[in-house]
Structure formats: C-alpha cells, structure tokens
Design a protein around this motif. Structure first.
Motif, PDB file in Angstrom:
ATOM      1  N   SER A   9     -45.165  24.280  -3.820  1.00  9.69           N
ATOM      2  CA  SER A   9     -44.866  22.953  -3.269  1.00  9.69           C
ATOM      3  C   SER A   9     -45.782  22.627  -2.087  1.00  9.69           C
ATOM      4  CB  SER A   9     -43.414  22.901  -2.789  1.00  9.69           C
ATOM      5  OG  SER A   9     -43.245  21.771  -1.953  1.00  9.69           O
ATOM      6  N   PRO A  10     -46.529  21.515  -2.184  1.00 14.30           N
ATOM      7  CA  PRO A  10     -47.363  21.138  -1.037  1.00 14.30           C
ATOM      8  C   PRO A  10     -46.517  20.752   0.179  1.00 14.30           C
ATOM      9  CG  PRO A  10     -47.368  19.390  -2.702  1.00 14.30           C
ATOM     10  CD  PRO A  10     -46.634  20.559  -3.304  1.00 14.30           C
ATOM     11  N   TYR A  11     -45.352  20.161  -0.085  1.00 17.56           N
ATOM     12  CA  TYR A  11     -44.479  19.735   1.027  1.00 17.56           C
ATOM     13  C   TYR A  11     -43.951  20.967   1.781  1.00 17.56           C
ATOM     14  CZ  TYR A  11     -44.538  15.602  -1.942  1.00 17.56           C
ATOM     15  OH  TYR A  11     -44.930  14.541  -2.717  1.00 17.56           O
ATOM     16  N   ALA A  12     -43.546  21.974   1.011  1.00 20.69           N
ATOM     17  CA  ALA A  12     -43.043  23.201   1.639  1.00 20.69           C
ATOM     18  C   ALA A  12     -44.166  23.919   2.383  1.00 20.69           C
ATOM     19  CB  ALA A  12     -42.428  24.117   0.579  1.00 20.69           C
ATOM     20  N   ALA A  48     -30.291  17.181  -2.653  1.00 17.79           N
ATOM     21  CA  ALA A  48     -31.296  16.606  -3.552  1.00 17.79           C
ATOM     22  C   ALA A  48     -31.988  17.703  -4.364  1.00 17.79           C
ATOM     23  CB  ALA A  48     -32.324  15.824  -2.747  1.00 17.79           C
ATOM     24  N   GLY A  49     -31.825  18.961  -3.943  1.00 16.90           N
ATOM     25  CA  GLY A  49     -32.431  20.070  -4.680  1.00 16.90           C
ATOM     26  C   GLY A  49     -33.933  20.144  -4.499  1.00 16.90           C
ATOM     27  N   ARG A  50     -34.419  19.628  -3.378  1.00 18.63           N
ATOM     28  CA  ARG A  50     -35.872  19.629  -3.166  1.00 18.63           C
ATOM     29  C   ARG A  50     -36.242  20.507  -1.981  1.00 18.63           C
ATOM     30  NH1 ARG A  50     -38.547  13.799  -3.854  1.00 18.63           N
ATOM     31  NH2 ARG A  50     -37.601  13.318  -1.845  1.00 18.63           N
ATOM     32  N   VAL A  51     -37.420  21.108  -2.087  1.00 22.89           N
ATOM     33  CA  VAL A  51     -37.981  21.859  -0.961  1.00 22.89           C
ATOM     34  C   VAL A  51     -39.077  21.002  -0.319  1.00 22.89           C
ATOM     35  CG1 VAL A  51     -37.461  24.140  -1.908  1.00 22.89           C
ATOM     36  CG2 VAL A  51     -39.655  23.073  -2.473  1.00 22.89           C
ATOM     37  N   PRO A  52     -39.291  21.159   0.994  1.00 24.08           N
ATOM     38  CA  PRO A  52     -38.652  22.113   1.888  1.00 24.08           C
ATOM     39  C   PRO A  52     -37.299  21.604   2.379  1.00 24.08           C
ATOM     40  CG  PRO A  52     -40.195  20.794   3.142  1.00 24.08           C
ATOM     41  CD  PRO A  52     -40.310  20.342   1.714  1.00 24.08           C
ATOM     42  N   GLU A  64     -36.940  16.783   3.936  1.00 21.82           N
ATOM     43  CA  GLU A  64     -38.113  15.915   4.082  1.00 21.82           C
ATOM     44  C   GLU A  64     -39.101  16.516   5.093  1.00 21.82           C
ATOM     45  OE1 GLU A  64     -38.982  13.069   2.352  1.00 21.82           O
ATOM     46  OE2 GLU A  64     -37.253  13.470   1.105  1.00 21.82           O
ATOM     47  N   SER A  65     -40.266  16.862   4.583  1.00 20.44           N
ATOM     48  CA  SER A  65     -41.250  17.576   5.403  1.00 20.44           C
ATOM     49  C   SER A  65     -41.593  16.839   6.700  1.00 20.44           C
ATOM     50  CB  SER A  65     -42.514  17.845   4.582  1.00 20.44           C
ATOM     51  OG  SER A  65     -43.004  16.660   3.995  1.00 20.44           O
ATOM     52  N   MET A  66     -41.724  15.508   6.635  1.00 21.41           N
ATOM     53  CA  MET A  66     -42.101  14.776   7.852  1.00 21.41           C
ATOM     54  C   MET A  66     -40.965  14.799   8.883  1.00 21.41           C
ATOM     55  SD  MET A  66     -45.252  13.771   7.419  1.00 21.41           S
ATOM     56  CE  MET A  66     -45.562  15.283   6.544  1.00 21.41           C
ATOM     57  N   GLY A  97     -52.272  11.452   4.136  1.00 23.80           N
ATOM     58  CA  GLY A  97     -52.130  12.763   3.492  1.00 23.80           C
ATOM     59  C   GLY A  97     -50.874  12.828   2.632  1.00 23.80           C
ATOM     60  N   GLN A  98     -49.779  12.298   3.166  1.00 27.50           N
ATOM     61  CA  GLN A  98     -48.505  12.334   2.436  1.00 27.50           C
ATOM     62  C   GLN A  98     -48.603  11.473   1.169  1.00 27.50           C
ATOM     63  OE1 GLN A  98     -45.802  14.104   3.220  1.00 27.50           O
ATOM     64  NE2 GLN A  98     -43.988  13.085   2.465  1.00 27.50           N
ATOM     65  N   ASN A  99     -49.278  10.340   1.272  1.00 25.00           N
ATOM     66  CA  ASN A  99     -49.435   9.476   0.091  1.00 25.00           C
ATOM     67  C   ASN A  99     -50.305  10.132  -0.969  1.00 25.00           C
ATOM     68  OD1 ASN A  99     -48.129   6.719   0.079  1.00 25.00           O
ATOM     69  ND2 ASN A  99     -48.844   6.833   2.191  1.00 25.00           N
TER      70      ASN A  99
HETATM   71  N1  GSH Z   1     -40.672  13.692   0.283  1.00 26.46           N
HETATM   72  C1  GSH Z   1     -40.283  15.073   0.162  1.00 26.46           C
HETATM   73  C2  GSH Z   1     -40.777  15.596  -1.201  1.00 26.46           C
HETATM   74  C3  GSH Z   1     -40.197  16.980  -1.535  1.00 26.46           C
HETATM   75  C4  GSH Z   1     -40.440  17.340  -2.998  1.00 26.46           C
HETATM   76  O1  GSH Z   1     -40.666  16.472  -3.862  1.00 26.46           O
HETATM   77  N2  GSH Z   1     -40.410  18.653  -3.292  1.00 26.46           N
HETATM   78  C5  GSH Z   1     -40.572  19.099  -4.652  1.00 26.46           C
HETATM   79  C6  GSH Z   1     -41.446  20.348  -4.729  1.00 26.46           C
HETATM   80  S1  GSH Z   1     -43.138  19.948  -4.448  1.00 26.46           S
HETATM   81  C7  GSH Z   1     -39.254  19.506  -5.233  1.00 26.46           C
HETATM   82  O2  GSH Z   1     -38.537  20.270  -4.620  1.00 26.46           O
HETATM   83  N3  GSH Z   1     -38.928  19.001  -6.435  1.00 26.46           N
HETATM   84  C8  GSH Z   1     -37.726  19.339  -7.128  1.00 26.46           C
HETATM   85  C9  GSH Z   1     -37.010  18.109  -7.630  1.00 26.46           C
HETATM   86  O3  GSH Z   1     -37.517  16.982  -7.419  1.00 26.46           O
HETATM   87  O4  GSH Z   1     -35.951  18.271  -8.231  1.00 26.46           O
HETATM   88  C10 GSH Z   1     -40.856  15.874   1.343  1.00 26.46           C
HETATM   89  O5  GSH Z   1     -41.775  15.383   2.009  1.00 26.46           O
HETATM   90  O6  GSH Z   1     -40.318  16.949   1.672  1.00 26.46           O
END
Ligand code: GSH
Length: 200
Positions: A9-12, A48-52, A64-66, A97-99
């Motif tokens: 993950s680039p965000y992580a 949301a199940g997203r990293v980081p 949210e990384s920011m 960069g984020q975009n």
């Molecule tokens: N806007 C979020 C984006 C985070 C994101 O999309 N992470 C991805 C990994 S690169 C993720 O966990 N995706 C899993 C999903 O969407 O279910 C941030 O800046 O942290």
C-alpha cells in the motif's frame, strides 16, 4: 501506538515513512494485515477495512494517511512534516502526490477486478489522463529542486506515488520522459526511510 499496514500500500508506506522520519518507530507496533481479507483487527481500527490505520497511545483509532500526518505532527512536533511557514506549499505538493497515488491505485484496482480493458473505460481513461497531467506538473515543479535535507509531507507523498508507479505500472516509464524528476526521486529514495520500506 499501533500501525495497521501491508507491504504494497502506498498510503501505508507514507505513514510508515512519516513515523521513521520523525523518529517514532520505537513507539509503534507494526500490525501487518491484508486489508482485502476483512481482517478482524483492522476492521476494529478502521471499519472501512483500509490501511493505514493508526491506534494512538490513548487507544484512539485514526484512518486516512493525510489525517495521520496531521495527528503525528501535532502529537509529536519534533521533526515536523508540515513545517510552519511552508504549510501551503507542502500541502500543495502533498495534494499532487496524493492525487497521483489515487489515480494510479484506481487504475491498478480496476485492472485487478476487470482486467486491462478497464483502462479503456471512461473512468479508466480519465485516470490515465490525470496520471499524465500530474507527472508533467510535478516535473515542472520539482525538476530543478535540489535533494531535500529534511523531508516534508509533500515530498514523501510525491516520492511514494512515483515509486508506486514503478512498482505497479512500470509501463508509464516516466523516468525517460522526465529525467530531472527522476534525479529528484533518486535523491529522496536514497534515504533510509525509503530503502527500508521498499514495496515488495
Ligand atoms: N485515502 C486513503 C486510501 C487508503 C487505501 O485505499 N488503502 C488501500 C490499500 S493501498 C486499502 O486498504 N484498500 C482496501 C479496500 O479498499 O478495501 C488514505 O490516504 O489512507
């Protein structure tokens, strides 16, 4: 603190580099997980199940990384990533960069689910145009900038986004089109925080 992350993950990666550059790694446990597998611990930290996702020392969950960057600079002001007096410029670059990261990530995910035909869809083409415009703008802004002595959020986000292009979309071949931007990127990627968090 706990940081939920994976290695692709680039965000992580941005979050991990922030922690390293601020000298906070001894205060963090890295919680490796698969965000696509509805990891139960990750879902507690970020529904949301997203990293980081970051769990603070007080047990507050952040996503949210920011937003993590804003929190870390506020809670641990040493080695600021959003330095006073440069904030608009830093946020401007962080936004570019984020975009770039977002456009590239959406191309990759669309391909994963719908195959390479996804590139031809209206949304796919829109994402590709965004990648091209963002690279052109980053080159015009960073092409003549000397390598940074201390990094800020804008540089970290942009350098990670460029590294993500190399990792997932090498056909973009931006190094050939923008050799000065490549020189900038090489200077940033030499740092230990980038070397130790390379995509795998
Ligand atoms: N806007 C979020 C984006 C985070 C994101 O999309 N992470 C991805 C990994 S690169 C993720 O966990 N995706 C899993 C999903 O969407 O279910 C941030 O800046 O942290």
């Amino acid at each position: 603190m706990e940081l939920y992350l994976n290695a692709t993950s680039p965000y992580a990666r941005v979050a991990r580099i922030l922690l390293m550059e601020k000298g906070l790694m001894s205060k963090v446990t890295l919680m490796w997980c698969d965000p696509w597998a509805d990891d139960a611990e990750l879902l507690k930290a970020n529904p949301a199940g997203r990293v980081p996702a970051l769990v603070t020392a007080e047990g507050i969950t952040l996503s949210e990384s920011m937003l993590l960057a804003i929190y870390l600079d506020d809670a641990y002001p040493k080695t600021p990533m959003l330095p006073d007096g440069q904030r608009a410029q830093v946020l401007h670059l962080a936004g570019l960069g984020q975009n770039l990261m977002e456009a590239a990530f959406n191309i990759v995910i669309a391909r994963k689910h719908d195959g390479h035909e996804a590139d031809e869809s209206v949304l796919g083409q829109r994402r590709w145009r965004a990648v091209k415009r963002l690279l052109m703008q980053l080159d015009s802004e960073l092409g003549d900038v000397p390598p940074a002595v201390s990094l800020h959020l804008g540089e970290i986000t942009t350098a990670v986004a460029l590294a993500y292009l190399d990792f997932r979309l090498p056909e973009v071949a931006w190094h050939c089109a923008y050799p000065k931007l490549e020189t900038w990127q090489v200077g940033i990627e030499a740092r230990a925080s980038f070397q130790q968090t390379a995509f795998t």
